[in-house]
Design a protein around this motif. Structure first.
Motif, PDB file in Angstrom:
ATOM      1  N   HIS A 183      32.591 -23.738 -34.962  1.00 52.43           N
ATOM      2  CA  HIS A 183      32.628 -22.364 -34.474  1.00 52.43           C
ATOM      3  C   HIS A 183      31.248 -21.755 -34.273  1.00 52.43           C
ATOM      4  O   HIS A 183      30.231 -22.227 -34.795  1.00 52.43           O
ATOM      5  N   ALA A 184      31.242 -20.636 -33.545  1.00 52.71           N
ATOM      6  CA  ALA A 184      30.030 -19.854 -33.331  1.00 52.71           C
ATOM      7  C   ALA A 184      29.617 -19.136 -34.609  1.00 52.71           C
ATOM      8  O   ALA A 184      30.427 -18.910 -35.515  1.00 52.71           O
ATOM      9  N   GLY A 185      28.353 -18.729 -34.668  1.00 54.71           N
ATOM     10  CA  GLY A 185      27.846 -18.032 -35.841  1.00 54.71           C
ATOM     11  C   GLY A 185      28.360 -16.612 -35.971  1.00 54.71           C
ATOM     12  O   GLY A 185      28.188 -15.996 -37.028  1.00 54.71           O
ATOM     13  N   ILE A 186      28.982 -16.070 -34.924  1.00 52.90           N
ATOM     14  CA  ILE A 186      29.554 -14.726 -35.007  1.00 52.90           C
ATOM     15  C   ILE A 186      31.064 -14.786 -35.203  1.00 52.90           C
ATOM     16  O   ILE A 186      31.766 -13.791 -35.019  1.00 52.90           O
ATOM     17  N   SER A 187      31.570 -15.944 -35.602  1.00 51.39           N
ATOM     18  CA  SER A 187      33.009 -16.101 -35.750  1.00 51.39           C
ATOM     19  C   SER A 187      33.299 -17.092 -36.877  1.00 51.39           C
ATOM     20  O   SER A 187      32.473 -17.314 -37.756  1.00 51.39           O
ATOM     21  N   ASP A 188      34.474 -17.678 -36.858  1.00 50.37           N
ATOM     22  CA  ASP A 188      34.857 -18.735 -37.788  1.00 50.37           C
ATOM     23  C   ASP A 188      35.835 -19.656 -37.067  1.00 50.37           C
ATOM     24  O   ASP A 188      35.999 -19.550 -35.846  1.00 50.37           O
ATOM     25  N   ARG A 189      36.474 -20.542 -37.787  1.00 52.24           N
ATOM     26  CA  ARG A 189      37.263 -21.579 -37.123  1.00 52.24           C
ATOM     27  C   ARG A 189      38.443 -21.029 -36.328  1.00 52.24           C
ATOM     28  O   ARG A 189      38.962 -21.705 -35.435  1.00 52.24           O
ATOM     29  N   ARG A 190      38.857 -19.793 -36.618  1.00 51.76           N
ATOM     30  CA  ARG A 190      39.995 -19.211 -35.913  1.00 51.76           C
ATOM     31  C   ARG A 190      39.763 -19.096 -34.413  1.00 51.76           C
ATOM     32  O   ARG A 190      40.721 -19.065 -33.636  1.00 51.76           O
ATOM     33  N   MET A 191      38.488 -19.043 -33.995  1.00 48.76           N
ATOM     34  CA  MET A 191      38.204 -18.898 -32.573  1.00 48.76           C
ATOM     35  C   MET A 191      38.687 -20.093 -31.749  1.00 48.76           C
ATOM     36  O   MET A 191      38.829 -19.999 -30.533  1.00 48.76           O
ATOM     37  N   TRP A 192      38.963 -21.221 -32.405  1.00 45.46           N
ATOM     38  CA  TRP A 192      39.343 -22.442 -31.714  1.00 45.46           C
ATOM     39  C   TRP A 192      40.847 -22.678 -31.657  1.00 45.46           C
ATOM     40  O   TRP A 192      41.290 -23.669 -31.061  1.00 45.46           O
TER      41      TRP A 192
END
Length: 266
Positions: free
Chosen positions: A27-36
């Motif tokens: 994931h991106a540094g402004i998010s977490d695994r939920r973004m995927w």
């Protein structure tokens, strides 16, 4: 559902779906695994898809000892019994994927990078000026204000207005970024070991197949990084930038991201 796995003296949170050749999403540094999760579900019919919270983010713990994110990725593969996996990353997760591919090339079957950062890259003056124009000064102690600023800069992007996006999407992105900012504050007190030498001058060492693209309305530095990776990695394919998407391409446009991965992944 979150599963916890013990690696390198900590506990990392992840979830997975499907079966087949393994794919690890970072994931991106402004998010977490939920973004995927939208992409995960679209790939699960042919791949074992693992969404990992990097150390300190989401459901992953952060002990005080020094560590390297790329070492954690390798340890996760070991713990899950995966000899080689395709690594897919967005933003900071892309930088971790690249670092892992350089540190442990025998463990990485392919790289797919969406709006990626690269370790050792220095942001241009143009990026600093864009931040000043779009966000300005923000109190570092105010997580809500910082999250709103980062979402304005990264998620909305320099070529759109906040009112161009669904308010619920903006609110969800800010909630996720507040969690990520808290993780970054905690990480600042820990010795995070960087790849040495960093990746920015080692892109020619990426011998595995590489897919790279970005959101069409992301900041110019990210577009240029995608171009540079495509030019320097020997087996790289540069896709056209994804229309009407900024920095979190997999979250904004999961369908074209999943289509690109289904065509690319082994």
């Amino acid at each position: 559902m979150t599963t916890n796995i013990a690696v390198n003296g900590t506990t990392l949170g992840y979830d997975e779906a499907g079966s087949g050749s393994p794919v690890l999403l970072l994931h991106a540094g402004i998010s977490d695994r939920r973004m995927w999760h939208g992409v995960r579900d679209a790939l699960a019919d042919r791949h074992r898809v693992i969404c990992l919270d990097l150390r300190g983010y989401g459901d992953s713990a952060l002990p005080p000892e020094s560590f390297a994110h790329h070492d954690d990725v390798r340890a996760v593969l070991d713990a899950l019994g995966i000899a080689r996996a395709a690594l897919v990353g967005c933003s900071f997760g892309g930088a971790v994927a690249i670092d892992t591919a350089l540190a442990y090339p025998q463990r990485v079957s392919a790289l797919a990078l969406f709006g990626t950062a690269v370790s050792g890259h220095e942001w241009s003056e143009q990026t600093e000026e864009l931040w000043d124009t779009l966000v300005g000064e923000v109190d570092e102690a105010d997580l809500a204000a910082n999250a709103a600023g980062e979402v304005r800069f990264w998620v909305v992007g320099p070529y759109r207005r906040p009112e161009d996006l669904d308010p619920a999407f903006i609110a969800a992105a800010e909630e996720s970024d507040r969690r990520a900012l808290a993780a970054e504050q905690a990480l600042s007190a820990v010795d995070v070991v960087e790849l040495d030498p960093p990746a920015i001058d080692r892109l020619g060492e990426l011998r595995m197949p590489v897919l790279v693209t970005a959101g069409a309305v992301d900041i110019p530095d990210i577009i240029r990084l995608a171009d540079r990776i495509a030019a320097e990695a020997p087996d790289a394919r540069r896709l056209p930038d994804v229309p009407d998407a900024a920095h979190l391409v997999p979250l904004e446009r999961p369908a074209p991201v999943a289509d690109a991965l289904r065509a690319f992944l082994p």
